[in-house]
Design a protein around this motif. Structure first.
Motif, PDB file in Angstrom:
ATOM      1  N   VAL A  64      73.947  24.811 -35.526  1.00 17.09           N
ATOM      2  CA  VAL A  64      74.847  25.819 -36.093  1.00 17.09           C
ATOM      3  C   VAL A  64      74.143  27.173 -36.165  1.00 17.09           C
ATOM      4  CG1 VAL A  64      76.029  26.538 -38.205  1.00 17.09           C
ATOM      5  CG2 VAL A  64      76.271  24.200 -37.383  1.00 17.09           C
ATOM      6  N   ILE A  65      72.873  27.159 -36.564  1.00 14.90           N
ATOM      7  CA  ILE A  65      72.098  28.404 -36.639  1.00 14.90           C
ATOM      8  C   ILE A  65      71.910  28.991 -35.247  1.00 14.90           C
ATOM      9  CG2 ILE A  65      69.852  29.377 -37.257  1.00 14.90           C
ATOM     10  CD1 ILE A  65      69.698  27.214 -39.457  1.00 14.90           C
ATOM     11  N   TYR A  86      64.363  36.286 -37.709  1.00 15.84           N
ATOM     12  CA  TYR A  86      64.482  37.227 -38.826  1.00 15.84           C
ATOM     13  C   TYR A  86      65.950  37.515 -39.139  1.00 15.84           C
ATOM     14  CZ  TYR A  86      63.376  41.305 -41.722  1.00 15.84           C
ATOM     15  OH  TYR A  86      63.254  42.194 -42.763  1.00 15.84           O
ATOM     16  N   ARG A  87      66.766  37.622 -38.118  1.00 13.96           N
ATOM     17  CA  ARG A  87      68.203  37.836 -38.334  1.00 13.96           C
ATOM     18  C   ARG A  87      68.832  36.637 -39.045  1.00 13.96           C
ATOM     19  NH1 ARG A  87      71.387  41.597 -35.321  1.00 13.96           N
ATOM     20  NH2 ARG A  87      70.095  43.115 -34.232  1.00 13.96           N
ATOM     21  N   ASP A  92      74.254  35.177 -43.123  1.00 18.48           N
ATOM     22  CA  ASP A  92      75.111  34.418 -44.044  1.00 18.48           C
ATOM     23  C   ASP A  92      74.742  32.942 -44.117  1.00 18.48           C
ATOM     24  OD1 ASP A  92      76.514  36.716 -44.587  1.00 18.48           O
ATOM     25  OD2 ASP A  92      78.074  36.326 -43.090  1.00 18.48           O
ATOM     26  N   LEU A  93      74.074  32.420 -43.094  1.00 20.67           N
ATOM     27  CA  LEU A  93      73.723  31.000 -43.095  1.00 20.67           C
ATOM     28  C   LEU A  93      72.484  30.706 -43.941  1.00 20.67           C
ATOM     29  CD1 LEU A  93      74.379  29.998 -39.366  1.00 20.67           C
ATOM     30  CD2 LEU A  93      75.803  29.563 -41.371  1.00 20.67           C
ATOM     31  N   LEU A  97      71.644  31.237 -52.796  1.00 17.17           N
ATOM     32  CA  LEU A  97      72.024  30.132 -53.670  1.00 17.17           C
ATOM     33  C   LEU A  97      72.520  28.967 -52.837  1.00 17.17           C
ATOM     34  CD1 LEU A  97      73.958  32.055 -56.471  1.00 17.17           C
ATOM     35  CD2 LEU A  97      71.596  31.254 -56.524  1.00 17.17           C
ATOM     36  N   SER A  98      72.116  27.785 -53.208  1.00 23.04           N
ATOM     37  CA  SER A  98      72.550  26.602 -52.479  1.00 23.04           C
ATOM     38  C   SER A  98      74.030  26.351 -52.722  1.00 23.04           C
ATOM     39  CB  SER A  98      71.750  25.374 -52.935  1.00 23.04           C
ATOM     40  OG  SER A  98      72.297  24.200 -52.367  1.00 23.04           O
ATOM     41  N   PRO A  99      74.806  26.046 -51.667  1.00 23.44           N
ATOM     42  CA  PRO A  99      76.225  25.749 -51.863  1.00 23.44           C
ATOM     43  C   PRO A  99      76.460  24.412 -52.556  1.00 23.44           C
ATOM     44  CG  PRO A  99      75.592  25.362 -49.577  1.00 23.44           C
ATOM     45  CD  PRO A  99      74.404  25.989 -50.259  1.00 23.44           C
TER      46      PRO A  99
END
Length: 281
Positions: A64-65, A86-87, A92-93, A97-99
């Motif tokens: 996904v990353i 670095y990006r 957003d990924l 804070l952990s979801p």
């Protein structure tokens, strides 16, 4: 990174988009988990596990990353270079804070604050806007756990006579110019979107302005629509139930309509006696 922009029909100018230089600690991390200037998927997985603390990270997470950076020209085929890494760290990924929910969710439901909607069916202001299921869907997708619906008898009597069924109960903001939306559409929208982003219970609060026969019809609609998702009170009530034990359950919260209470009060013998005394005094 160079990026061309068309200024007019005949001219194209190229602007250089400069990226902030990664700090030394980021460079050090990249070196630790990369080879020859490239961080492979295995290297990224090790970074996620050992540095980010994502012990359950899988190849799908790393993919996904990778996919989130493919649209950039900085993405090499075999893995991430320093700029891409670095990006990712600033993107957003990689949220601060952990979801995942880390609080204790086994206490009674009343011990928690709940993300609550108000007039959840309105698309705009509370006086003249339209009623729709779209705001309900959006609210649930944003994590709202309490949906408010104002229940009224249908204003369009012809529609009720012609179509019958469940068309005689509608959702609207009473005493205003807002339009209405059918209750059944709202219930179906809630069922579809209730647990897309969270498994914790959804509470539907009914502001009830219905007659007894329409209340009975609503009860049947709710039962038929939600089926096993609907929480049915037991002897102990809600006092001992927690968000954890109520996962993927829908709760109904309501009270007798104001019109009913006013009628009951007007028929109360105590009120009649008091009124007579006041008139006599």
């Amino acid at each position: 990174m160079e990026q061309p922009f068309r200024v007019c029909i005949f001219c194209i100018r190229t602007f250089i988009h400069r990226v902030l230089e990664p700090p030394d600690d980021v460079k050090k991390l990249f070196q630790d988990y990369s080879q020859n200037g490239t961080m492979s998927m295995d290297g990224l997985l090790k970074f996620l596990s050992k540095v980010q603390g994502q012990n359950n990270a899988k190849e799908d997470d790393a993919e996904v990353i990778f996919n989130s950076l493919k649209h950039l020209n900085i993405f090499p085929r075999k893995g991430l270079n320093l700029e891409a890494f670095y990006r990712y760290l600033l993107g957003d990924l990689n949220t601060p804070l952990s979801p995942r929910v880390h609080q204790d969710m086994t206490a009674p439901l009343a011990h928690y604050f709940m993300y609550t909607g108000h007039n959840s069916y309105l698309t705009g202001n509370q006086f003249s806007s339209k009623s729709s299921v779209r705001p309900i869907k959006k609210a649930l997708q944003n994590g709202v756990r309490v949906i408010e619906l104002d229940l009224w008898p249908a204003r369009n009597i012809k529609s009720v006579v012609l179509h019958g069924g469940n068309n005689d109960v509608e959702v609207r903001h009473g005493g205003t110019l807002t339009t209405s939306v059918k209750l059944l559409k709202c219930l179906r929208a809630i069922k579809e979107f209730a647990f897309q982003v969270s498994e914790y219970p959804v509470v539907i609060t009914f502001e009830d302005h219905l007659t007894a026969d329409l209340q009975e019809k609503v009860a049947k609609m709710v039962t038929k629509t939600f089926g096993g998702m609907l929480y049915r009170p037991e002897i102990d009530g809600l006092e001992k139930l927690s968000p954890e034990s109520l996962k993927k359950k829908i709760l109904i919260s309501t009270k007798p309509p104001r019109e009913y209470l006013e009628t009951q009060n007007s028929n109360s013998p105590h009120k009649s006696e008091k009124t007579s005394e006041e008139q006599g005094g």
